[in-house]
Design a protein around this motif. Structure first.
Motif, PDB file in Angstrom:
ATOM      1  N   ARG A   1       2.489   1.791  -3.382  1.00  0.00           N
ATOM      2  CA  ARG A   1       1.541   2.290  -4.372  1.00  0.00           C
ATOM      3  C   ARG A   1       1.274   3.775  -4.138  1.00  0.00           C
ATOM      4  O   ARG A   1       1.175   4.554  -5.064  1.00  0.00           O
ATOM      5  N   HIS A   2       1.176   4.124  -2.846  1.00  0.00           N
ATOM      6  CA  HIS A   2       0.924   5.499  -2.475  1.00  0.00           C
ATOM      7  C   HIS A   2       2.080   6.416  -2.888  1.00  0.00           C
ATOM      8  O   HIS A   2       1.876   7.513  -3.365  1.00  0.00           O
ATOM      9  N   ALA A   3       3.306   5.891  -2.658  1.00  0.00           N
ATOM     10  CA  ALA A   3       4.500   6.681  -2.942  1.00  0.00           C
ATOM     11  C   ALA A   3       4.613   6.971  -4.436  1.00  0.00           C
ATOM     12  O   ALA A   3       5.133   8.011  -4.839  1.00  0.00           O
ATOM     13  N   ARG A   4       4.105   6.031  -5.256  1.00  0.00           N
ATOM     14  CA  ARG A   4       4.227   6.191  -6.700  1.00  0.00           C
ATOM     15  C   ARG A   4       3.220   7.196  -7.244  1.00  0.00           C
ATOM     16  O   ARG A   4       3.449   7.818  -8.259  1.00  0.00           O
ATOM     17  N   LEU A   5       2.061   7.321  -6.561  1.00  0.00           N
ATOM     18  CA  LEU A   5       1.002   8.211  -7.069  1.00  0.00           C
ATOM     19  C   LEU A   5       1.385   9.697  -6.949  1.00  0.00           C
ATOM     20  O   LEU A   5       2.143  10.069  -6.082  1.00  0.00           O
TER      21      LEU A   5
ATOM     22  N   LEU B   1       0.828  -1.213   0.000  1.00  0.00           N
ATOM     23  CA  LEU B   1       0.000   0.000   0.000  1.00  0.00           C
ATOM     24  C   LEU B   1       0.858   1.258   0.000  1.00  0.00           C
ATOM     25  O   LEU B   1       0.615   2.193  -0.754  1.00  0.00           O
ATOM     26  N   LEU B   2       1.909   1.236   0.860  1.00  0.00           N
ATOM     27  CA  LEU B   2       2.808   2.381   0.942  1.00  0.00           C
ATOM     28  C   LEU B   2       3.503   2.639  -0.391  1.00  0.00           C
ATOM     29  O   LEU B   2       3.603   3.778  -0.849  1.00  0.00           O
TER      30      LEU B   2
END
Lengths: 122, 234
Positions: free
Chosen positions: B230-234, B227-228
């Motif tokens: 994916r979040h960092a990539r957005l 989750l982290l």
């Protein structure tokens, strides 16, 4: 035989349900969700342990068979393995020792005061 | 249909794999030093190479066997429940130990591989290497690792623990049954647990519980990590 079939059906059922929950957005892998749900079902008595004993023993005893195809897949990964041999070996050994000693020493300290004899028998 | 076509059929893959596994088990019972997984894989790889069958063709049948790792993961609830029940008193503390082991295992494996220049897919293959195969494979897939590499590392971590685990623990004066069990189960999952069965019943029970628990904890931590990321990539 009925025992085994019922047990396998339950295990597959919990796995498929876990997979369904995973697909609709729960971020935990389906198999682990199935494991947790079955653990809850066992704890609450919803599913008796006797229904699963034979099927679970069979799958766990012959688990090696289930990961033969993935292990055979290493034949196509020779280039990755040889290029990353040092990184993989170091990662394996460092992490193995770190886990073994962290858990062993921490557990020795934490359970020191708790008597083990109460838990020696079923 | 030629013989070669028949050999590419999924039913042949499954039958041949089961046959090799059964033979490997028989060899292992006669000569204990023979590893069942290695003895089962060697003839399969040899046949594929000799007949020029690509791995992808073999794996159409192989995947049907790999699928059963899912129900096998679910089956871990049984030893976890059965052994957890008798550890009531020390269970909360042992769970804490398992959580510490999972964090240490994932970070040390990932960081070591990363520092030595491994690409991200190889790093993510190493992260779940301490836990039992079916869960490690699921975690590797979630994180974008290569499941085949994960399987190899998982087996080796098991063999290391079965061979040297208790000796290393003794060297550090860890002899208490529950401490040995939780350490071997956390570091070397089922292969390590099997090596404890003849030493001590309690060690094996704790180890069997710890391998399931550490699999669960690792997959929860990996879900958080995914989750982290994916979040960092957005």
């Amino acid at each position: 035989m009925i025992d085994l079939a019922r047990g396998l059906a339950l295990l597959v059922g919990f796995f498929l349900f876990g997979g369904f929950l995973h697909r609709v957005g729960v971020p935990i892998p389906g198999g682990v969700l199935g494991l947790l749900l079955l653990y809850v079902a066992l704890t609450t008595g919803l599913v008796p342990l006797a229904w699963l004993q034979r099927a679970a023993d069979l799958l766990l005893r012959h688990m090696v068979l289930l990961f033969v195809p993935l292990t055979v897949g290493l034949m196509d990964l020779g280039h990755v393995l040889s290029r990353q041999a040092v990184a993989l070996t170091a990662s394996l050994v460092v992490s193995f020792l770190a886990v073994l000693l962290t858990t062993g020493l921490l557990a020795r300290w934490l359970v020191a005061g708790l008597p083990a004899d109460a838990e020696a028998g079923e | 249909m030629s013989v070669l076509d028949a050999m590419r059929h999924p039913a042949f893959s499954i039958a041949f794999t089961v046959l090799c596994y059964a033979t490997a088990l028989a060899l292992h019972r006669r000569w204990r030093w023979i590893s069942p997984i290695v003895a089962a894989c060697v003839p399969i790889v040899a046949l594929l190479l000799a007949a020029g069958i690509p791995y992808a063709d073999y794996n159409r049948g192989g995947d049907l066997l790999t699928w059963w790792l899912g129900p096998a993961t679910v089956a871990l609830a049984v030893p976890m429940y059965r052994n957890g029940r008798r550890l009531r008193r020390s269970l909360p503390r042992l769970l804490l130990v398992v959580c510490a082991g999972a964090v240490v295992g994932m970070t040390t494996a990932g960081v070591t591989a990363g520092l030595l220049g491994a690409p991200i897919s190889v790093v993510m293959s190493a992260v779940p290497k301490s836990v039992t195969t079916p869960i490690a494979v699921e975690v590797a897939r979630e994180l974008g690792g290569i499941p085949q590499i994960t399987v190899a590392l998982v087996i080796l971590a098991g063999v290391l623990g079965a061979t040297f685990g208790t000796a290393i623990l003794t060297l550090f004066r860890v002899r208490e049954d529950r401490a040995v069990g939780v350490a071997i189960g956390s570091a070397s999952h089922g292969i390590g647990t099997a090596s404890l069965v003849r030493r001590s019943e309690l060690q094996a029970a704790v180890s069997s519980w710890a391998m399931a628990a550490s699999g669960v904890v690792t997959s929860l931590l990996a879900a958080l990590l995914a989750l982290l990321l994916r979040h960092a990539r957005l």
